[in-house]
Design an enzyme around this catalytic site. Structure first.
Site, PDB file in Angstrom:
ATOM      1  N   HIS A  34       0.738  -1.312   0.009  1.00  0.00           N
ATOM      2  CA  HIS A  34      -0.045  -0.139  -0.156  1.00  0.00           C
ATOM      3  C   HIS A  34       0.992   1.219   0.085  1.00  0.00           C
ATOM      4  CE1 HIS A  34      -3.857  -1.746   0.899  1.00  0.00           C
ATOM      5  NE2 HIS A  34      -3.481  -2.838   1.493  1.00  0.00           N
TER       6      HIS A  34
ATOM      7  N   LYS B  89      -7.811  13.812   4.746  1.00  0.00           N
ATOM      8  CA  LYS B  89      -7.116  12.530   4.841  1.00  0.00           C
ATOM      9  C   LYS B  89      -5.787  12.791   6.023  1.00  0.00           C
ATOM     10  CE  LYS B  89      -5.814  14.048   0.623  1.00  0.00           C
ATOM     11  NZ  LYS B  89      -6.168  12.856  -0.206  1.00  0.00           N
ATOM     12  N   ARG B  90      -5.301  11.513   6.086  1.00  0.00           N
ATOM     13  CA  ARG B  90      -4.149  11.613   7.159  1.00  0.00           C
ATOM     14  C   ARG B  90      -3.117  12.773   6.693  1.00  0.00           C
ATOM     15  NH1 ARG B  90      -3.665   8.047  11.487  1.00  0.00           N
ATOM     16  NH2 ARG B  90      -1.784   9.044  11.659  1.00  0.00           N
TER      17      ARG B  90
ATOM     18  N   LYS C  25       1.341  14.331   1.037  1.00  0.00           N
ATOM     19  CA  LYS C  25       0.075  14.567   1.143  1.00  0.00           C
ATOM     20  C   LYS C  25      -0.128  16.162   0.569  1.00  0.00           C
ATOM     21  CE  LYS C  25      -2.031  10.740   3.067  1.00  0.00           C
ATOM     22  NZ  LYS C  25      -2.541   9.846   2.352  1.00  0.00           N
TER      23      LYS C  25
ATOM     24  N   THR D  55      -8.449   6.626  -1.710  1.00  0.00           N
ATOM     25  CA  THR D  55      -9.705   6.257  -1.978  1.00  0.00           C
ATOM     26  C   THR D  55     -10.642   7.292  -1.637  1.00  0.00           C
ATOM     27  OG1 THR D  55      -9.468   5.456   0.348  1.00  0.00           O
ATOM     28  CG2 THR D  55      -9.385   3.586  -1.257  1.00  0.00           C
TER      29      THR D  55
ATOM     30  N   LYS E 104     -14.434   8.632  -3.299  1.00  0.00           N
ATOM     31  CA  LYS E 104     -15.692   8.868  -2.548  1.00  0.00           C
ATOM     32  C   LYS E 104     -16.187  10.221  -2.943  1.00  0.00           C
ATOM     33  CE  LYS E 104     -13.757   6.220   1.144  1.00  0.00           C
ATOM     34  NZ  LYS E 104     -12.765   6.128   2.222  1.00  0.00           N
TER      35      LYS E 104
HETATM   36  C1  26W Z   1       4.473   0.539   9.705  1.00  0.00           C
HETATM   37  C2  26W Z   1       3.671   1.795   9.745  1.00  0.00           C
HETATM   38  C3  26W Z   1       2.838   1.881   8.492  1.00  0.00           C
HETATM   39  C4  26W Z   1       1.274   2.056   8.907  1.00  0.00           C
HETATM   40  C5  26W Z   1       0.611   2.190   7.784  1.00  0.00           C
HETATM   41  C6  26W Z   1       2.988   1.504   7.198  1.00  0.00           C
HETATM   42  C7  26W Z   1       2.197   1.719   6.249  1.00  0.00           C
HETATM   43  C8  26W Z   1       0.745   2.225   6.527  1.00  0.00           C
HETATM   44  C9  26W Z   1      -0.088   2.059   5.472  1.00  0.00           C
HETATM   45  C10 26W Z   1       0.348   1.375   4.221  1.00  0.00           C
HETATM   46  C11 26W Z   1      -0.563   3.387   5.034  1.00  0.00           C
HETATM   47  C12 26W Z   1      -1.728   3.546   4.294  1.00  0.00           C
HETATM   48  O1  26W Z   1      -2.728   3.465   4.813  1.00  0.00           O
HETATM   49  N1  26W Z   1      -1.529   3.422   2.881  1.00  0.00           N
HETATM   50  C13 26W Z   1      -2.804   3.973   2.027  1.00  0.00           C
HETATM   51  O2  26W Z   1      -3.375   2.703   1.357  1.00  0.00           O
HETATM   52  C14 26W Z   1      -4.516   3.263   0.942  1.00  0.00           C
HETATM   53  C15 26W Z   1      -5.230   1.721   0.722  1.00  0.00           C
HETATM   54  O3  26W Z   1      -4.520   1.118  -0.665  1.00  0.00           O
HETATM   55  C16 26W Z   1      -4.121   3.798  -0.547  1.00  0.00           C
HETATM   56  O4  26W Z   1      -5.366   4.383  -1.061  1.00  0.00           O
HETATM   57  C17 26W Z   1      -3.292   5.175   0.022  1.00  0.00           C
HETATM   58  O5  26W Z   1      -2.864   5.718  -1.060  1.00  0.00           O
HETATM   59  C18 26W Z   1      -2.044   4.425   0.867  1.00  0.00           C
HETATM   60  O6  26W Z   1      -1.595   5.653   1.407  1.00  0.00           O
END
Ligand code: 26W
Length: 768
Positions: free
Chosen positions: A330, A508-509, A514, A616, A620
């Site tokens: 992701h 968003k976060r 971003k 995503t 929406k």
């Molecule tokens: C290890 C810490 C950590 C925590 C969360 C690493 C990575 C994450 C996630 C991968 C972050 C995340 O939520 N990524 C998002 O995933 C969505 C669903 O696929 C995408 O639409 C977003 O672009 C992406 O940032």
């Protein structure tokens, strides 16, 4: 489901009497909420039982996060009893809307967790046997408030209203062992209702408890304190969700959580197969597992370990794993790809560590070049590499993202195993993200093209011939949604937004990539332009933000402070009041999103190209008839393919340009050559805003000073951004603009999570 009002009310009343010694008239809101939910659950019990007993091959979606949001409305909707329940409650003088106070289940950070929630709903609605396996955090993502513009975090007590949508299944509890600790994993099952189709899948969330809840012997031996201490350690594992999004902290407790989740899930699945008389050598006939990013990847060595305990050789076990596991990536951010210290992992989980070593040895044995292909290197375990080596399929989450994985992030791996890499573009559930959050718009669509789109979103394209005719209804409903959101914001944030303003939204976060900061700087640019007369007749616009910053992410918190300062400046300036408002809403979450998404005129998707895997939120907004102001990043690219680039507002460097620019990038030069940028940027250091904390100064430095200033090309993209943004704002209100909105809505079919899960089912899971 046929809804019988009297029967339903009487079921509610029975539950009130049995569980709360209350009745309809005397029940509190909370009691009523629990009784209504439980009564609805009971209606679906037989369907749930049927699914749990069925023999078909199932996919387990292993995820550290499920951002479910509020369940009651979407569950009632999917059961087909939302209107019935509303009526029934009305007849006894109660209002279903009062349950809006119920806390969200925020057991996730952002995109990845919400995606998991959408996929569960879509799979059930598409009659696909997909079950979620996750962690029942006692506290979900922190609750955010602002004090003097700074973010503050509070614990998220999501169980405050009770948890009527879960059932604790003590008979399925299993023991999870660490080198230093043994804990009980107790599952809580949440039904996942398909949309009006009688399918009920399961989300199984594990809670950690002491193995012996109360050790009388120890107590009698006066070892009571010891028991209390054990108690403390055991529950700690599932106490709280890590609030980091995109950064890897390397905390052992997080590793414990990950192992706890996968060990409990796999033990549970294997035990049930054995009880059914299935051969574990044929595990892949009955199961596959989707690893949602690297967080649950430790499932691979854990299954190796469990299978070896069942008498399989390493090679046999490896072969089973390589058929069962699949891996979704992701994010390409290096700091988010999980790596664990080998010593720490081997201390905590010696047997699991040995299996990782065996994987590494197997790889070397194949003669693969160890400089390119490794799992353990310099005493660090690379979880993504482990996943790619073993998994049957590896997928990215949007076309552009998968291409980057294949040509850059995992280039060598793709050359080695080209058949492993596939793309599955993300999606969202149209039930929650249109039917439920925007019911009036949904009705207008139904009236023109029928209701098939509820479960086949591609059908929305049938709206195209009606676009002209639908414009008045569209603008009226959007206007009503905006008025509702404005009232809500007034009440919760204390900021007044006239609802005829353009609602320009970025939610968003909070992350540097971003580029909320780019948006903020553009607001200052417009503000000073209006003040000094260089910008005339600025279209009245409300700039709306919502975002949580990871508690330890200094720069992200600085951006929040900056935007809150800008909001103060702008909102208290009578001269610009006719043209501008700025508001940063507190505690942005799924429920807030539902209110915002249907009320937005502009969807800001402005990440530096190449950084946002998919997004995503962009989908929406599109589904609710909002144009995108964005870069060619993530799913924005496919949004433009579907809806036409001319119907959106695209700006900024492309992935290829980013790579070029970065070679010789000098932000100071850009700063000198970009009209109006300096004025906006220097507010960070020129005393416009008081900066006792020094945060704003640091923000400034991150753009112009240090080793790699302006990593995300905020300054580079600024000129193009404000140009396109101003063009958009000036287009607003024209018939042509409104048509663009509706074309987007009518073109959103591809972004249904129903399509995504069907792609997974066909390409990866091989389930029906
Ligand atoms: C290890 C810490 C950590 C925590 C969360 C690493 C990575 C994450 C996630 C991968 C972050 C995340 O939520 N990524 C998002 O995933 C969505 C669903 O696929 C995408 O639409 C977003 O672009 C992406 O940032």
């Amino acid at each position: 489901m046929k809804f019988e009002k009297e029967k339903f009310l009487s079921a509610v009343n029975d539950i009130l009497r049995a569980d709360y010694a209350a009745e309809m008239e005397t029940a509190t809101k909370k009691e009523l909420y629990n009784a209504v939910s439980k009564a609805a659950m009971a209606l679906a019990f037989d369907d749930w039982k049927k699914e749990k007993k069925s023999d078909k091959k199932r996919c387990g979606y292993f995820s550290a996060e499920f951002l479910m949001g509020r369940s009651i409305y979407s569950n009632l909707l999917n059961l087909g009893i939302l209107d019935g329940a509303k009526e029934a409650l009305k007849s006894i003088g109660k209002d279903l809307g009062e349950f809006e106070e119920v806390e969200d289940a925020a057991l996730g950070n952002g995109g990845l967790g919400r995606l998991a929630a959408c996929y569960l709903e879509s799979a059930a609605s598409s009659s696909l046997p997909l079950d979620g396996y996750g962690i029942r955090y006692r506290y979900g993502l922190f609750r955010q408030t602002f004090e003097d513009g700074f973010q503050h975090e509070e614990g998220d007590d999501w169980l405050k209203w009770g948890d009527p949508w879960s059932v604790r299944i003590d008979r399925d509890a299993v023991v999870v062992e660490f080198a230093d600790q043994k804990v009980l994993a107790v599952p809580y099952d949440m039904p996942v209702f398909g949309y009006k189709n009688g399918v009920v899948n399961t989300l199984r969330l594990w809670s950690s408890e002491p193995v012996d809840a109360f050790d009388f012997e120890a107590f009698n031996d006066m070892k009571g304190e010891h028991t209390a201490e054990e108690n403390f350690h055991a529950t700690k594992i599932t106490d709280v969700l890590y609030p980091n999004d995109n950064t890897m902290a390397g905390k052992i407790l997080r590793l414990r959580q990950q192992y706890f989740l996968v060990s409990a899930s796999l033990q549970d699945i294997l035990a049930k197969d054995k009880a059914k008389g299935r051969k574990l050598s044929e595990l892949d006939k009955y199961h596959c597992f989707q690893l949602n990013d690297t967080h649950p990847v430790i499932a691979i060595p854990e299954l190796l370990r469990l299978l070896k305990n069942e008498g399989f050789s390493f090679e046999e076990a490896f072969s089973i794993c390589s058929k069962c596991f699949n891996f979704t990536n992701h994010t390409i951010m290096a700091e988010a790809l999980e790596k664990w210290d080998a010593l720490a992992l081997s201390d905590l989980l010696p047997d699991v560590y040995q299996e990782i070593v065996h994987c590494q040895e197997r790889m070397s044995g194949e003669g693969l070049d160890p400089t390119k292909f490794f799992i353990i290197r310099d005493n660090v375990i690379h979880m993504a590499n482990l996943a790619i080596y073993v998994a049957a399929k590896v997928n990215g989450v949007a076309e552009i993202h998968t291409n980057i994985l294949k040509t850059d992030t995992f280039k060598e791996w793709n050359e080695l195993y080209p058949e492993k890499f596939v793309n599955i573009t993300n999606g969202i559930t149209p039930r929650r993200w249109l039917l439920l959050n925007n019911p009036e718009m949904a009705k207008e669509i139904d009236a023109r093209i029928g209701t098939e789109w509820h479960t086949d979103l591609k059908k929305l394209k049938n709206l195209k011939p009606y676009i002209n005719e639908m414009l008045p209804a569209f603008t009226r409903i959007k206007g009503e949604n905006k008025a509702k959101l404005a009232a809500y914001i007034k009440e919760h944030e204390g900021v007044e937004i006239p609802s005829h303003f353009i609602f320009d939204v970025q939610v968003k976060r909070l992350h540097e990539y971003k580029r909320q900061l780019l948006n903020a700087l553009s607001i200052l640019y417009f503000y000073y332009g209006i003040k000094d007369g260089t910008i005339e007749d600025f279209p009245p616009t409300a700039f709306i933000f919502g975002a949580k910053a990871a508690p330890g992410y200094y720069m992200a918190k600085a951006v929040i402070k900056f935007i809150n300062e800008i909001a103060n400046l702008v909102n208290s300036d009578a001269e610009v009041a006719p043209y501008m408002r700025v508001v940063f809403v507190q505690n942005y979450n799924v429920s807030y999103a539902e209110k915002i998404v249907c009320a937005a005129d502009v969807s800001e998707q402005i990440s530096m190209a190449g950084m946002e895997a998919s997004g995503t939120g962009n989908m929406k907004f599109m589904l609710n008839g909002t144009v995108t102001l964005g870069t060619l990043d993530g799913a924005n690219v496919e949004i433009c393919e579907e809806a036409g680039r001319e119907n959106n507002y695209i700006f900024g460097a492309t992935v290829e340009e980013v790579a070029q620019v970065k070679k010789f990038y000098c932000p100071r030069e850009v700063l000198e050559n970009t009209i109006g940028l300096k004025r906006a940027l220097e507010t960070l250091i020129d005393g416009t805003f008081e900066d006792e904390s020094g945060m704003l100064q640091k923000l400034y430095e991150s753009l112009v000073a240090g080793f790699s200033p302006d990593r995300y090309l905020v300054l580079y993209d600024f000129a193009d951004y404000v140009r396109v943004k101003e063009e958009l704002l000036r287009d607003y209100g024209t018939e042509e603009f409104n048509k663009k909105c509706l074309v987007n809505l009518a073109s959103a079919g591809k972004f249904s999570a129903d399509r995504s899960v069907k792609d997974y089912a066909k390409l990866i899971w091989k389930i029906k």
